[in-house]
Scaffold this motif. Structure first.
Motif, PDB file in Angstrom:
ATOM      1  N   SER A  47      -1.606 -11.474   3.783  1.00  0.00           N
ATOM      2  CA  SER A  47      -0.401 -11.618   2.970  1.00  0.00           C
ATOM      3  C   SER A  47       0.127 -10.268   2.507  1.00  0.00           C
ATOM      4  O   SER A  47       1.342 -10.025   2.515  1.00  0.00           O
ATOM      5  CB  SER A  47      -0.692 -12.522   1.763  1.00  0.00           C
ATOM      6  OG  SER A  47      -1.751 -11.972   0.985  1.00  0.00           O
ATOM      7  N   LEU A  48      -0.785  -9.369   2.101  1.00  0.00           N
ATOM      8  CA  LEU A  48      -0.359  -8.043   1.669  1.00  0.00           C
ATOM      9  C   LEU A  48      -0.281  -7.049   2.821  1.00  0.00           C
ATOM     10  O   LEU A  48       0.476  -6.080   2.747  1.00  0.00           O
ATOM     11  CB  LEU A  48      -1.313  -7.503   0.595  1.00  0.00           C
ATOM     12  CG  LEU A  48      -1.341  -8.294  -0.718  1.00  0.00           C
ATOM     13  CD1 LEU A  48      -2.342  -7.678  -1.668  1.00  0.00           C
ATOM     14  CD2 LEU A  48       0.042  -8.333  -1.361  1.00  0.00           C
TER      15      LEU A  48
ATOM     16  N   ARG B 165       5.814  -5.577   3.176  1.00  0.00           N
ATOM     17  CA  ARG B 165       5.788  -4.167   3.583  1.00  0.00           C
ATOM     18  C   ARG B 165       6.411  -3.339   2.469  1.00  0.00           C
ATOM     19  O   ARG B 165       7.513  -3.640   2.000  1.00  0.00           O
ATOM     20  CB  ARG B 165       6.579  -3.994   4.878  1.00  0.00           C
ATOM     21  CG  ARG B 165       6.691  -2.552   5.355  1.00  0.00           C
ATOM     22  CD  ARG B 165       5.375  -2.043   5.900  1.00  0.00           C
ATOM     23  NE  ARG B 165       5.471  -0.666   6.320  1.00  0.00           N
ATOM     24  CZ  ARG B 165       5.851  -0.270   7.534  1.00  0.00           C
ATOM     25  NH1 ARG B 165       6.166  -1.190   8.436  1.00  0.00           N
ATOM     26  NH2 ARG B 165       5.901   1.003   7.854  1.00  0.00           N
ATOM     27  N   THR B 166       5.706  -2.304   2.035  1.00  0.00           N
ATOM     28  CA  THR B 166       6.204  -1.446   0.960  1.00  0.00           C
ATOM     29  C   THR B 166       6.315  -0.012   1.452  1.00  0.00           C
ATOM     30  O   THR B 166       5.498   0.451   2.259  1.00  0.00           O
ATOM     31  CB  THR B 166       5.274  -1.498  -0.262  1.00  0.00           C
ATOM     32  OG1 THR B 166       3.961  -1.070   0.137  1.00  0.00           O
ATOM     33  CG2 THR B 166       5.188  -2.910  -0.818  1.00  0.00           C
ATOM     34  N   GLU B 167       7.330   0.675   0.952  1.00  0.00           N
ATOM     35  CA  GLU B 167       7.524   2.087   1.260  1.00  0.00           C
ATOM     36  C   GLU B 167       8.162   2.766   0.062  1.00  0.00           C
ATOM     37  O   GLU B 167       8.760   2.103  -0.804  1.00  0.00           O
ATOM     38  CB  GLU B 167       8.411   2.274   2.501  1.00  0.00           C
ATOM     39  CG  GLU B 167       7.712   2.000   3.821  1.00  0.00           C
ATOM     40  CD  GLU B 167       8.566   2.373   5.012  1.00  0.00           C
ATOM     41  OE1 GLU B 167       9.707   2.843   4.782  1.00  0.00           O
ATOM     42  OE2 GLU B 167       8.115   2.174   6.156  1.00  0.00           O
TER      43      GLU B 167
ATOM     44  N   LEU C  62       9.672   2.345  -5.443  1.00  0.00           N
ATOM     45  CA  LEU C  62       8.989   1.520  -4.452  1.00  0.00           C
ATOM     46  C   LEU C  62       9.922   0.423  -3.980  1.00  0.00           C
ATOM     47  O   LEU C  62      10.456  -0.345  -4.782  1.00  0.00           O
ATOM     48  CB  LEU C  62       7.716   0.913  -5.050  1.00  0.00           C
ATOM     49  CG  LEU C  62       6.814   0.143  -4.079  1.00  0.00           C
ATOM     50  CD1 LEU C  62       6.219   1.092  -3.046  1.00  0.00           C
ATOM     51  CD2 LEU C  62       5.697  -0.575  -4.833  1.00  0.00           C
ATOM     52  N   ILE C  63      10.146   0.363  -2.693  1.00  0.00           N
ATOM     53  CA  ILE C  63      10.964  -0.693  -2.102  1.00  0.00           C
ATOM     54  C   ILE C  63      10.076  -1.537  -1.200  1.00  0.00           C
ATOM     55  O   ILE C  63       9.085  -1.052  -0.653  1.00  0.00           O
ATOM     56  CB  ILE C  63      12.149  -0.125  -1.311  1.00  0.00           C
ATOM     57  CG1 ILE C  63      11.655   0.788  -0.173  1.00  0.00           C
ATOM     58  CG2 ILE C  63      13.102   0.635  -2.220  1.00  0.00           C
ATOM     59  CD1 ILE C  63      12.763   1.305   0.720  1.00  0.00           C
ATOM     60  N   TYR C  64      10.409  -2.786  -1.037  1.00  0.00           N
ATOM     61  CA  TYR C  64       9.606  -3.690  -0.208  1.00  0.00           C
ATOM     62  C   TYR C  64      10.512  -4.706   0.463  1.00  0.00           C
ATOM     63  O   TYR C  64      11.632  -4.951   0.038  1.00  0.00           O
ATOM     64  CB  TYR C  64       8.553  -4.401  -1.064  1.00  0.00           C
ATOM     65  CG  TYR C  64       9.113  -5.458  -1.991  1.00  0.00           C
ATOM     66  CD1 TYR C  64       9.146  -6.805  -1.611  1.00  0.00           C
ATOM     67  CD2 TYR C  64       9.603  -5.106  -3.251  1.00  0.00           C
ATOM     68  CE1 TYR C  64       9.654  -7.764  -2.460  1.00  0.00           C
ATOM     69  CE2 TYR C  64      10.112  -6.060  -4.110  1.00  0.00           C
ATOM     70  CZ  TYR C  64      10.137  -7.389  -3.704  1.00  0.00           C
ATOM     71  OH  TYR C  64      10.641  -8.346  -4.542  1.00  0.00           O
ATOM     72  N   TRP C  65       9.999  -5.274   1.524  1.00  0.00           N
ATOM     73  CA  TRP C  65      10.651  -6.393   2.188  1.00  0.00           C
ATOM     74  C   TRP C  65       9.580  -7.304   2.768  1.00  0.00           C
ATOM     75  O   TRP C  65       8.439  -6.881   2.992  1.00  0.00           O
ATOM     76  CB  TRP C  65      11.627  -5.908   3.273  1.00  0.00           C
ATOM     77  CG  TRP C  65      11.002  -5.139   4.386  1.00  0.00           C
ATOM     78  CD1 TRP C  65      10.537  -5.611   5.560  1.00  0.00           C
ATOM     79  CD2 TRP C  65      10.777  -3.727   4.414  1.00  0.00           C
ATOM     80  NE1 TRP C  65      10.034  -4.605   6.337  1.00  0.00           N
ATOM     81  CE2 TRP C  65      10.177  -3.434   5.664  1.00  0.00           C
ATOM     82  CE3 TRP C  65      11.027  -2.681   3.523  1.00  0.00           C
ATOM     83  CZ2 TRP C  65       9.823  -2.146   6.031  1.00  0.00           C
ATOM     84  CZ3 TRP C  65      10.679  -1.408   3.909  1.00  0.00           C
ATOM     85  CH2 TRP C  65      10.085  -1.143   5.141  1.00  0.00           C
ATOM     86  N   THR C  66       9.931  -8.537   2.982  1.00  0.00           N
ATOM     87  CA  THR C  66       8.960  -9.554   3.410  1.00  0.00           C
ATOM     88  C   THR C  66       9.050  -9.783   4.917  1.00  0.00           C
ATOM     89  O   THR C  66      10.104  -9.605   5.536  1.00  0.00           O
ATOM     90  CB  THR C  66       9.207 -10.878   2.679  1.00  0.00           C
ATOM     91  OG1 THR C  66      10.529 -11.332   2.975  1.00  0.00           O
ATOM     92  CG2 THR C  66       9.044 -10.706   1.180  1.00  0.00           C
TER      93      THR C  66
END
Length: 429
Positions: free
Chosen positions: A24-25, A30-32, A39-43
């Protein structure tokens, strides 16, 4: 029948639930770091669902195969003719692989990438054979093997840049210093085994790395050491000037000459490591290592000095690690602490375990598979580590002793002998 189906579905659901938690992580989110540091993320829930579904379906297939095959002896599933052919092929793998390795610079002379990859593979083969003495033969779990690798590299770099010594003069010095550090590690861990030994060796590897970073007056700290001299052929450099090997032989200079030379140097060093290891196994010290691996208490009961046995295992394995480190330094021309992290120790240990602890051929095949496989799956980007992790888990399930599990003792009775009935409780032995 319904109970069997319920059991299969239950195991498949449990496997899918575990996969969902683990991935799941790793896959689902996904984080960058963003352009301003946030911190930005998308699924990626689609990929996550596909992996969980694959685990669910694969678990069902595996359980069905287990029930279908049953506990039958696998030797009965392979015809005797095929089994004998496989045995012959297994005996030919080593010589064929050696001949192919010798011809790699000839076959791929114009492909520098393959030659560099071959040098990298042989370096890890040598490291794997060195660690195999400690882990595979003596049974001492060492998670800090990269420390000896670093000692060898920095020893050569410092002696070569400070005193102007050649590679061939510094090579035994690097091996000796690494062996000395192996003995220094061996003394504090004489009474430790198993997980405790692993923790101490892991700490030792980190101590060496931190010393390299902080002792800036000697090691130049995180900036590393550059300008490390290249090896020569009997004092003749492999350069394009008039004193170079190409000019003396009257041939056109090519940068590939140095790469081919380095390839054969590391190949000779790896073969020397293999030959010494095989010879040591047949000596009393090698049999003492095997006895220590199987049962330390029984080893003491037989009168074997376990202190000497452990120290010689650490010292011998560390010496070959130092040799490999010196070669790494001369090949790169630059070294820094980032090259000697715990990940290197984990990779070498994985090569030894997956190849088969105690198996020289298995370690070579595992190094070829893992190091070459990383390049083969480079296009998978972040998924390649997942692929290798899955492959390692599957290998540990079906081949728990590695590709070529070899734990047979060096000395054994080739024919079974009957024991007198006076010596056994049940009667005739």
């Amino acid at each position: 029948m319904s109970a069997s189906i319920a059991f299969i579905l239950k195991k498949a659901l449990i496997s899918a639930a575990v996969a969902l938690v683990l991935f799941s992580l790793m896959i689902g989110i996904r984080t960058e770091a963003g352009p301003t540091g946030q911190l930005i993320y998308w699924t990626r829930f689609g990929e996550l669902a596909a992996l969980v579904g694959a685990v669910f379906g694969g678990s069902i297939v595996i359980e069905l195969l287990r029930q279908w095959l049953g506990p039958a002896d696998t030797r009965q599933l392979i015809p005797p003719v095929v089994q004998s052919g496989l045995d012959i092929a297994g005996r030919l793998v080593g010589p064929v692989l050696l001949v192919f390795t010798l011809l790699v610079p000839v076959i791929f002379y114009d492909q520098t990438y393959i030659l560099d990859l071959g040098i990298l593979v042989l370096t890890y083969v040598m490291l794997g054979w060195g660690l195999n003495i400690v882990v595979g033969l003596a049974g001492l779990l060492d998670l800090g093997y990269v420390a000896f690798y670093a000692v060898g590299a920095y020893s050569y770099a410092l002696f070569a840049t400070t005193f102007g010594l050649s590679f061939w003069v510094c090579l035994p010095i690097a091996g000796f210093l690494a062996s000395l550090w192996g003995v220094m590690l061996g003394f504090p861990v004489l009474r430790l085994r198993g997980d405790y030994l692993a923790i101490v060796t892991l700490a030792f590897g980190e101590i060496i790395r931190l010393v390299i970073i902080n002792w800036q007056s000697l090691t130049n700290g995180p900036n590393g050491i550059s300008g490390i001299p290249r090896p020569t052929l009997f004092g003749i450099p492999l350069t394009a000037d008039d004193n170079g090997l190409a000019a003396r032989l009257g041939i056109e200079y090519s940068p590939t000459h140095r790469i081919v030379f380095l390839f054969y140097v590391i190949l000779a060093m790896a073969l020397l490591t293999n030959w010494v290891t095989i010879r040591l196994r047949r000596l009393p010290i090698g049999r003492a290592w095997e006895a220590l691996r199987e049962d330390e208490v029984a080893c003491r009961a037989l009168g074997i000095n376990t202190t000497t046995t452990k120290l010689t295992a650490f010292a011998t394995g560390a010496m070959f690690g130092g040799f490999a480190g010196a070669f790494f330094a001369t090949r790169q021309g630059f070294i820094s602490p980032e090259s000697f992290t715990f990940q290197e120790s984990a990779l070498v240990l994985a090569i030894v375990v997956l190849g088969g602890m105690g198996s020289q051929l298995g370690v070579a095949l595992a190094a070829l598979t893992m190091i070459g496989g990383f390049e083969l799956f480079r296009g998978l980007e972040q998924f390649r580590m997942l692929v290798f992790g899955l492959a390692m888990v599957l290998l540990m399930i079906w081949r728990p002793r590695g590709l070529i599990g070899h734990r047979a003792p060096t000395v054994f009775l080739k024919q079974a002998q009957a024991i007198s009935s006076d010596l056994v409780k049940e009667g005739h032995g």
